[in-house]
Design a protein around this motif. Structure first.
Motif, PDB file in Angstrom:
ATOM      1  N   TRP A  47      49.657 -47.696  66.364  1.00  0.00           N
ATOM      2  CA  TRP A  47      50.127 -48.437  65.196  1.00  0.00           C
ATOM      3  C   TRP A  47      51.597 -48.830  65.348  1.00  0.00           C
ATOM      4  O   TRP A  47      51.971 -49.985  65.115  1.00  0.00           O
ATOM      5  CB  TRP A  47      49.926 -47.580  63.951  1.00  0.00           C
ATOM      6  CG  TRP A  47      50.282 -48.210  62.652  1.00  0.00           C
ATOM      7  CD1 TRP A  47      51.485 -48.165  62.007  1.00  0.00           C
ATOM      8  CD2 TRP A  47      49.418 -48.981  61.798  1.00  0.00           C
ATOM      9  NE1 TRP A  47      51.433 -48.850  60.815  1.00  0.00           N
ATOM     10  CE2 TRP A  47      50.170 -49.356  60.656  1.00  0.00           C
ATOM     11  CE3 TRP A  47      48.088 -49.371  61.884  1.00  0.00           C
ATOM     12  CZ2 TRP A  47      49.636 -50.118  59.625  1.00  0.00           C
ATOM     13  CZ3 TRP A  47      47.545 -50.132  60.844  1.00  0.00           C
ATOM     14  CH2 TRP A  47      48.311 -50.495  59.740  1.00  0.00           C
ATOM     15  N   GLU A 274      34.513 -52.465  56.302  1.00  0.00           N
ATOM     16  CA  GLU A 274      35.747 -51.872  56.829  1.00  0.00           C
ATOM     17  C   GLU A 274      35.445 -50.613  57.639  1.00  0.00           C
ATOM     18  O   GLU A 274      36.045 -50.385  58.699  1.00  0.00           O
ATOM     19  CB  GLU A 274      36.702 -51.545  55.676  1.00  0.00           C
ATOM     20  CG  GLU A 274      37.147 -52.750  54.877  1.00  0.00           C
ATOM     21  CD  GLU A 274      37.747 -53.826  55.767  1.00  0.00           C
ATOM     22  OE1 GLU A 274      38.776 -53.549  56.413  1.00  0.00           O
ATOM     23  OE2 GLU A 274      37.177 -54.939  55.817  1.00  0.00           O
ATOM     24  N   GLU A 275      34.540 -49.787  57.147  1.00  0.00           N
ATOM     25  CA  GLU A 275      34.166 -48.584  57.886  1.00  0.00           C
ATOM     26  C   GLU A 275      33.432 -48.943  59.178  1.00  0.00           C
ATOM     27  O   GLU A 275      33.644 -48.315  60.225  1.00  0.00           O
ATOM     28  CB  GLU A 275      33.285 -47.689  56.998  1.00  0.00           C
ATOM     29  CG  GLU A 275      32.706 -46.464  57.683  1.00  0.00           C
ATOM     30  CD  GLU A 275      33.712 -45.348  57.945  1.00  0.00           C
ATOM     31  OE1 GLU A 275      33.277 -44.224  58.216  1.00  0.00           O
ATOM     32  OE2 GLU A 275      34.942 -45.613  57.890  1.00  0.00           O
ATOM     33  N   ARG A 278      35.975 -50.056  61.614  1.00  0.00           N
ATOM     34  CA  ARG A 278      36.716 -48.914  62.158  1.00  0.00           C
ATOM     35  C   ARG A 278      35.964 -48.286  63.330  1.00  0.00           C
ATOM     36  O   ARG A 278      36.553 -47.999  64.388  1.00  0.00           O
ATOM     37  CB  ARG A 278      36.944 -47.870  61.065  1.00  0.00           C
ATOM     38  CG  ARG A 278      37.759 -46.663  61.506  1.00  0.00           C
ATOM     39  CD  ARG A 278      37.933 -45.669  60.383  1.00  0.00           C
ATOM     40  NE  ARG A 278      36.709 -44.927  60.081  1.00  0.00           N
ATOM     41  CZ  ARG A 278      36.304 -43.826  60.720  1.00  0.00           C
ATOM     42  NH1 ARG A 278      37.022 -43.344  61.736  1.00  0.00           N
ATOM     43  NH2 ARG A 278      35.188 -43.213  60.375  1.00  0.00           N
ATOM     44  N   GLU A 320      44.528 -39.245  61.559  1.00  0.00           N
ATOM     45  CA  GLU A 320      44.654 -40.311  60.563  1.00  0.00           C
ATOM     46  C   GLU A 320      43.489 -40.321  59.577  1.00  0.00           C
ATOM     47  O   GLU A 320      43.691 -40.563  58.388  1.00  0.00           O
ATOM     48  CB  GLU A 320      44.724 -41.680  61.270  1.00  0.00           C
ATOM     49  CG  GLU A 320      44.775 -42.883  60.338  1.00  0.00           C
ATOM     50  CD  GLU A 320      46.081 -43.016  59.586  1.00  0.00           C
ATOM     51  OE1 GLU A 320      46.117 -43.779  58.591  1.00  0.00           O
ATOM     52  OE2 GLU A 320      47.078 -42.375  59.982  1.00  0.00           O
ATOM     53  N   ARG A 332      33.678 -44.361  52.572  1.00  0.00           N
ATOM     54  CA  ARG A 332      35.063 -44.085  52.974  1.00  0.00           C
ATOM     55  C   ARG A 332      35.919 -45.331  52.716  1.00  0.00           C
ATOM     56  O   ARG A 332      35.461 -46.464  52.898  1.00  0.00           O
ATOM     57  CB  ARG A 332      35.111 -43.735  54.464  1.00  0.00           C
ATOM     58  CG  ARG A 332      36.461 -43.209  54.936  1.00  0.00           C
ATOM     59  CD  ARG A 332      36.557 -43.221  56.461  1.00  0.00           C
ATOM     60  NE  ARG A 332      35.443 -42.579  57.133  1.00  0.00           N
ATOM     61  CZ  ARG A 332      35.418 -41.315  57.537  1.00  0.00           C
ATOM     62  NH1 ARG A 332      36.482 -40.551  57.336  1.00  0.00           N
ATOM     63  NH2 ARG A 332      34.354 -40.825  58.157  1.00  0.00           N
ATOM     64  N   ARG A 333      37.121 -45.145  52.339  1.00  0.00           N
ATOM     65  CA  ARG A 333      38.068 -46.247  52.228  1.00  0.00           C
ATOM     66  C   ARG A 333      39.148 -46.003  53.271  1.00  0.00           C
ATOM     67  O   ARG A 333      40.156 -45.340  53.014  1.00  0.00           O
ATOM     68  CB  ARG A 333      38.671 -46.309  50.817  1.00  0.00           C
ATOM     69  CG  ARG A 333      37.626 -46.555  49.720  1.00  0.00           C
ATOM     70  CD  ARG A 333      36.955 -47.911  49.887  1.00  0.00           C
ATOM     71  NE  ARG A 333      35.944 -48.150  48.861  1.00  0.00           N
ATOM     72  CZ  ARG A 333      34.650 -47.921  49.035  1.00  0.00           C
ATOM     73  NH1 ARG A 333      34.199 -47.438  50.180  1.00  0.00           N
ATOM     74  NH2 ARG A 333      33.791 -48.182  48.062  1.00  0.00           N
ATOM     75  N   PRO A 334      38.943 -46.506  54.483  1.00  0.00           N
ATOM     76  CA  PRO A 334      39.802 -46.094  55.597  1.00  0.00           C
ATOM     77  C   PRO A 334      41.245 -46.550  55.511  1.00  0.00           C
ATOM     78  O   PRO A 334      42.101 -46.013  56.213  1.00  0.00           O
ATOM     79  CB  PRO A 334      39.099 -46.708  56.813  1.00  0.00           C
ATOM     80  CG  PRO A 334      38.275 -47.817  56.275  1.00  0.00           C
ATOM     81  CD  PRO A 334      37.865 -47.408  54.908  1.00  0.00           C
ATOM     82  N   GLY A 335      41.549 -47.527  54.677  1.00  0.00           N
ATOM     83  CA  GLY A 335      42.949 -47.947  54.577  1.00  0.00           C
ATOM     84  C   GLY A 335      43.408 -48.630  55.853  1.00  0.00           C
ATOM     85  O   GLY A 335      42.897 -49.675  56.232  1.00  0.00           O
ATOM     86  N   ARG A 336      44.351 -48.013  56.547  1.00  0.00           N
ATOM     87  CA  ARG A 336      44.882 -48.608  57.774  1.00  0.00           C
ATOM     88  C   ARG A 336      43.866 -48.483  58.897  1.00  0.00           C
ATOM     89  O   ARG A 336      43.414 -47.378  59.213  1.00  0.00           O
ATOM     90  CB  ARG A 336      46.172 -47.907  58.189  1.00  0.00           C
ATOM     91  CG  ARG A 336      47.251 -47.884  57.111  1.00  0.00           C
ATOM     92  CD  ARG A 336      48.572 -47.384  57.656  1.00  0.00           C
ATOM     93  NE  ARG A 336      48.493 -46.062  58.262  1.00  0.00           N
ATOM     94  CZ  ARG A 336      49.501 -45.446  58.873  1.00  0.00           C
ATOM     95  NH1 ARG A 336      50.679 -46.070  58.972  1.00  0.00           N
ATOM     96  NH2 ARG A 336      49.363 -44.246  59.392  1.00  0.00           N
ATOM     97  N   HIS A 342      47.485 -55.111  64.673  1.00  0.00           N
ATOM     98  CA  HIS A 342      48.419 -54.827  63.579  1.00  0.00           C
ATOM     99  C   HIS A 342      49.716 -55.571  63.852  1.00  0.00           C
ATOM    100  O   HIS A 342      50.014 -55.955  64.982  1.00  0.00           O
ATOM    101  CB  HIS A 342      48.680 -53.322  63.489  1.00  0.00           C
ATOM    102  CG  HIS A 342      49.658 -52.927  62.432  1.00  0.00           C
ATOM    103  ND1 HIS A 342      49.509 -53.279  61.122  1.00  0.00           N
ATOM    104  CD2 HIS A 342      50.829 -52.231  62.513  1.00  0.00           C
ATOM    105  CE1 HIS A 342      50.530 -52.803  60.417  1.00  0.00           C
ATOM    106  NE2 HIS A 342      51.339 -52.175  61.237  1.00  0.00           N
TER     107      HIS A 342
END
Length: 399
Positions: A47, A274-275, A278, A320, A332-336, A342
């Motif tokens: 990141w 999103e998941e 990921r 993370e 899940r809401r993985p966020g980043r 990025h």
């Protein structure tokens, strides 16, 4: 044995994840002696490196091969993905208008018509007695090609030619040798040279029209930038989305409880994407070049050395995402996440890829709520950076 990074391709892509875990836990800034490059595998390090374009430059190419731009004939005019700020920032501003979430939403009706037509064809084939279809060939490969052609303003009458060039260029890129597709590249660039001239006289609502409006007739570098952008869209916008869709179906078929939740509550699909992004992470990693000696995880990476940012490993880092980071959880809401990179080089087409994934999953789950795929008989495509199925058997589960 100490962990070691081995570049994957074709069937060796089947399960690279134990290797990633070993690198994260024991050698997070790993030196690969053959090729003399470094691999970063922990989320925090990847990141930070993706954000730091001054230290980790894209200007020398995105693979761990030295002299990449010269080998590709791009020494004079690099595509956008091989530019650093501020030059990258300015060019990205020129092309970003069509890729905002609002503008992407405008193409959803066309995307849905395309997907439903393909799903209808799959349904007819299975209803006709055929036990299975190759869902990559039927849907996951042609869908992103359709979307890329739309953004570039390729007229409907030219789509079949465009798809043929796209197939050859993506196949050559996946093998790490774009020169295999020399004829297709030449034809594609000639086509977009003529299309750019046509769009100057007859502008449309597409990115090529946006770009030719900016660059003057007497700006040869401007034309090269237009052609470089078209090539980048073709080479980077196709197999990545194909990888997301194939990997998503594999994960959902392997976790029927998770799939059933999406069937019962389709409103969960956008967040579930999103998941799935990921865990599938189609672009498993891309390289940068260190512009100075830099210390990462207690290891000094020398200036001038290539550094592979291992996005797929970072996306499964328990540091993370918690101790269940390797597990699919569509709530899940993985966020980043790093599926789209990025920082300055965050994927321009991220919203378009999310749209395609959402629509494809909505239509497939509505029509085939208990679908099965056979990953054992599925075949992975060649190439060291994009993990995607080249073929994946898909069937209607009658249970």
């Amino acid at each position: 044995m100490p962990p070691a990074f081995t570049a994957r391709s074709e069937q060796s892509w089947r399960d690279p994840f134990p290797m990633y875990a070993g690198l994260r836990d024991h050698d997070p800034a790993h030196h690969v002696e053959k090729g003399d490059y470094w691999v970063l595998s922990r989320f925090a390090d990847v990141w930070a490196a993706a954000r730091d374009t001054e230290t980790f430059s894209s200007a020398q190419g995105l693979t761990f091969i030295y002299g990449e731009r010269e080998r590709l004939g791009l020494a004079e005019a690099a595509p956008m993905v091989m530019l650093d700020p501020p030059e990258h920032t300015e060019f990205r501003r020129l092309v970003s208008r069509g890729f905002t979430p609002r503008r992407v939403a405008d193409v959803e009706p066309a995307v849905r018509r395309f997907v439903t037509g393909r799903v209808d064809r799959i349904a007819r084939t299975l209803a006709g007695g055929q036990a299975e279809v190759d869902v990559v060939a039927e849907l996951f490969k042609p869908l992103p090609s359709f979307v890329v052609a739309h953004y570039l303003g390729v007229p409907e009458a030219d789509r079949s030619r465009f798809d043929g060039w796209t197939d050859q260029i993506v196949a050559a890129g996946s093998q790490g040798d774009p020169l295999i597709a020399t004829e297709a590249v030449a034809e594609l660039l000639d086509y977009f040279t003529r299309l750019a001239r046509r769009r100057r006289a007859e502008p449309g609502d597409d990115t090529i029209s946006d770009l030719v409006a900016v660059f003057g007739d007497d700006d040869p570098l401007g034309l090269l930038r237009v052609l470089g952008f078209a090539f980048t869209m073709v080479a980077g916008g196709n197999d990545t989305t194909t990888g997301l869709l194939g990997g998503a179906c594999e994960l959902l078929a392997a976790h029927p409880g998770q799939r059933e939740l999406l069937v019962r509550e389709p409103a969960l699909i956008p967040a579930a994407v999103e998941e799935l992004l990921r865990l599938t992470c189609p672009v498993q990693g891309l390289a940068r070049t260190a512009t100075r000696d830099v210390s990462v995880a207690g290891t000094v990476i020398p200036a001038g050395r290539k550094v592979l940012l291992l996005y797929a490993s970072a996306n499964r880092d328990p540091r993370e995402f918690g101790p269940d980071a390797e597990r699919l959880d569509i709530t899940r809401r993985p966020g980043r996440i790093l599926a789209f990179g990025h920082g300055a080089h965050h994927c321009l087409g991220a919203a378009a890829a999310r749209l395609q994934a959402r629509v494809a999953l909505e239509e497939l789950l509505a029509r085939f709520p208990r679908f099965t795929v056979d990953p054992v008989r599925g075949a992975f495509a060649p190439g060291h950076f994009v993990r995607r199925y080249r073929s994946l058997p898909f069937a209607r589960d009658a249970a």
